[in-house]
Design a protein around this motif. Sequence first.
Motif, PDB file in Angstrom:
ATOM      1  N   ARG A  43       0.829  -1.130  -0.061  1.00 22.41           N
ATOM      2  CA  ARG A  43      -0.149  -0.271   0.139  1.00 22.41           C
ATOM      3  C   ARG A  43       0.829   1.377   0.002  1.00 22.41           C
ATOM      4  NH1 ARG A  43      -3.957  -2.734   4.674  1.00 22.41           N
ATOM      5  NH2 ARG A  43      -4.907  -3.718   3.163  1.00 22.41           N
ATOM      6  N   VAL A  44       0.419   2.359  -0.735  1.00 20.14           N
ATOM      7  CA  VAL A  44       1.084   3.528  -0.768  1.00 20.14           C
ATOM      8  C   VAL A  44       0.896   4.399   0.488  1.00 20.14           C
ATOM      9  CG1 VAL A  44       1.391   5.845  -2.047  1.00 20.14           C
ATOM     10  CG2 VAL A  44       1.133   3.399  -3.291  1.00 20.14           C
ATOM     11  N   ALA A  45       1.865   4.668   1.102  1.00 23.43           N
ATOM     12  CA  ALA A  45       1.562   5.593   2.457  1.00 23.43           C
ATOM     13  C   ALA A  45       1.820   7.145   2.126  1.00 23.43           C
ATOM     14  CB  ALA A  45       2.579   4.864   3.500  1.00 23.43           C
ATOM     15  N   GLU A  46       2.849   7.084   1.465  1.00 23.02           N
ATOM     16  CA  GLU A  46       2.912   8.726   1.053  1.00 23.02           C
ATOM     17  C   GLU A  46       3.624   9.120  -0.385  1.00 23.02           C
ATOM     18  OE1 GLU A  46       2.161  11.760   1.433  1.00 23.02           O
ATOM     19  OE2 GLU A  46       2.948  11.913   3.819  1.00 23.02           O
ATOM     20  N   ILE A  47       3.206  10.184  -1.105  1.00 25.85           N
ATOM     21  CA  ILE A  47       3.728  10.453  -2.128  1.00 25.85           C
ATOM     22  C   ILE A  47       4.093  12.086  -2.025  1.00 25.85           C
ATOM     23  CG2 ILE A  47       3.421  10.837  -4.556  1.00 25.85           C
ATOM     24  CD1 ILE A  47       1.214   8.466  -4.730  1.00 25.85           C
ATOM     25  N   VAL A  48       5.335  12.296  -2.313  1.00 27.99           N
ATOM     26  CA  VAL A  48       5.864  13.765  -2.374  1.00 27.99           C
ATOM     27  C   VAL A  48       5.956  14.100  -3.828  1.00 27.99           C
ATOM     28  CG1 VAL A  48       7.162  15.297  -1.447  1.00 27.99           C
ATOM     29  CG2 VAL A  48       6.444  13.597   0.018  1.00 27.99           C
ATOM     30  N   ASP A  49       5.495  14.863  -4.430  1.00 29.43           N
ATOM     31  CA  ASP A  49       5.597  15.495  -5.795  1.00 29.43           C
ATOM     32  C   ASP A  49       5.488  16.921  -5.696  1.00 29.43           C
ATOM     33  OD1 ASP A  49       2.915  15.882  -5.201  1.00 29.43           O
ATOM     34  OD2 ASP A  49       2.409  14.487  -7.129  1.00 29.43           O
ATOM     35  N   GLY A  50       5.425  17.538  -6.926  1.00 36.53           N
ATOM     36  CA  GLY A  50       5.473  18.943  -7.033  1.00 36.53           C
ATOM     37  C   GLY A  50       4.880  19.245  -8.629  1.00 36.53           C
ATOM     38  N   PRO A  51       4.929  20.659  -8.995  1.00 33.31           N
ATOM     39  CA  PRO A  51       4.663  20.974 -10.088  1.00 33.31           C
ATOM     40  C   PRO A  51       5.636  20.555 -11.229  1.00 33.31           C
ATOM     41  CG  PRO A  51       4.308  22.811  -8.642  1.00 33.31           C
ATOM     42  CD  PRO A  51       4.743  21.821  -8.012  1.00 33.31           C
ATOM     43  N   GLY A  52       6.616  20.707 -10.970  1.00 34.19           N
ATOM     44  CA  GLY A  52       7.856  20.146 -11.646  1.00 34.19           C
ATOM     45  C   GLY A  52       8.203  18.723 -11.769  1.00 34.19           C
ATOM     46  N   THR A  53       7.577  17.894 -10.736  1.00 38.11           N
ATOM     47  CA  THR A  53       7.924  16.596 -10.487  1.00 38.11           C
ATOM     48  C   THR A  53       6.694  15.654 -10.085  1.00 38.11           C
ATOM     49  OG1 THR A  53       8.272  17.063  -8.125  1.00 38.11           O
ATOM     50  CG2 THR A  53      10.154  16.863  -9.720  1.00 38.11           C
ATOM     51  N   PRO A  54       5.734  15.905 -11.148  1.00 37.08           N
ATOM     52  CA  PRO A  54       4.327  14.966 -11.142  1.00 37.08           C
ATOM     53  C   PRO A  54       4.639  13.659 -10.813  1.00 37.08           C
ATOM     54  CG  PRO A  54       4.755  15.321 -13.437  1.00 37.08           C
ATOM     55  CD  PRO A  54       5.909  16.120 -12.664  1.00 37.08           C
ATOM     56  N   ARG A  55       3.651  13.103 -10.071  1.00 35.25           N
ATOM     57  CA  ARG A  55       3.747  11.771  -9.804  1.00 35.25           C
ATOM     58  C   ARG A  55       3.149  10.868 -11.068  1.00 35.25           C
ATOM     59  NH1 ARG A  55      -0.839  11.510  -5.064  1.00 35.25           N
ATOM     60  NH2 ARG A  55       0.375  13.436  -4.415  1.00 35.25           N
ATOM     61  N   VAL A  56       3.513   9.509 -10.924  1.00 36.17           N
ATOM     62  CA  VAL A  56       2.926   8.906 -12.055  1.00 36.17           C
ATOM     63  C   VAL A  56       1.344   8.445 -11.914  1.00 36.17           C
ATOM     64  CG1 VAL A  56       2.744   6.373 -11.344  1.00 36.17           C
ATOM     65  CG2 VAL A  56       4.062   6.997 -13.182  1.00 36.17           C
ATOM     66  N   ASP A  57       0.961   8.429 -13.187  1.00 35.89           N
ATOM     67  CA  ASP A  57      -0.753   8.488 -12.843  1.00 35.89           C
ATOM     68  C   ASP A  57      -1.185   6.909 -12.430  1.00 35.89           C
ATOM     69  OD1 ASP A  57      -3.348   8.377 -13.108  1.00 35.89           O
ATOM     70  OD2 ASP A  57      -3.302   8.108 -15.506  1.00 35.89           O
ATOM     71  N   LEU A  58      -1.612   6.901 -11.180  1.00 35.01           N
ATOM     72  CA  LEU A  58      -1.703   5.790 -10.459  1.00 35.01           C
ATOM     73  C   LEU A  58      -3.168   5.167 -10.993  1.00 35.01           C
ATOM     74  CD1 LEU A  58      -0.712   6.562  -6.912  1.00 35.01           C
ATOM     75  CD2 LEU A  58       0.553   5.475  -8.726  1.00 35.01           C
ATOM     76  N   TRP A  59      -3.244   4.477 -12.254  1.00 35.40           N
ATOM     77  CA  TRP A  59      -4.394   4.149 -13.112  1.00 35.40           C
ATOM     78  C   TRP A  59      -4.747   2.815 -12.529  1.00 35.40           C
ATOM     79  CZ3 TRP A  59      -4.533   0.293 -17.192  1.00 35.40           C
ATOM     80  CH2 TRP A  59      -3.278  -0.358 -17.399  1.00 35.40           C
TER      81      TRP A  59
END
Length: 252
Positions: A115-131
């Motif tokens: 299970r994903v507990a935390e994602i830290v991203d930003g405008p210039g470092t977008p997270r992958v689309d967790l489709w």
Amino acid sequence: MAEQAGPTLITSVQRAMRLLEAVSAHENGAPAKQLARETGLPLATAYHLLRTLVHDGYVRKLDDGGFVLGDKLQSLRTTGRAQALLSRVRPTLGALRDELASAAYLTFYEEGEIRVAEIVDGPGTPRVDLWVGFEDAGHATALGKSVLRELDVEARKDYLSRHQLADLTPRTITSLPELLRRLDTAPMAPAVTDLEEYALGTVCVAVPVYSGDTLGSLGVSLPVNRFSRLQEVRERLLPTASRVTRSLSLTI
């Protein structure tokens, strides 16, 4: 100039909190009359609030008429502890994101699921689309494969027996023998990679972390045109994972 009014307070909420505090002071339970007396509430008000708290699971009524704290509060305590632990590592994840210019992810293996507990991203470092949820994509993500690589043989076998190796992209490994072979012979071990196996155009690297006895993984996602940097990313992930493990293993 008129004096600024104070914050608007909800009296019924304050009363309910006072009741919870009073209930928590009695390990073996206390009757409504005693709780009303200790909180200074009218007996009828105490009864109404206790009935609501019992209904919602925050308080439990014993057979002798006394009231004790309910299971819902234990759940809140557990959740609060998890939040406190994550608050310790968010700055480290944020620093990793900024250093590598990539979204950072933290997962844990809990109750047989990744299970994903935390994602830290930003405008210039977008997270992958967790489709597709990570629970169903452990075989196709670096984060999931990192966990699977660290599990003992029986735990890994149990997980894989309950999860289909779904074909998410043309590069997804859907053969169980091949997946096991790659887990056991990962060339960047203890790091593992996802080379467009979860999402085309994205590569990921992940390494194991621990929160006490709970296994997890720390990873980052990168556009595929940064494939040549994976070894460099690995070298930054490993010391960061050690810091995360130390932070998560401290007793609150």
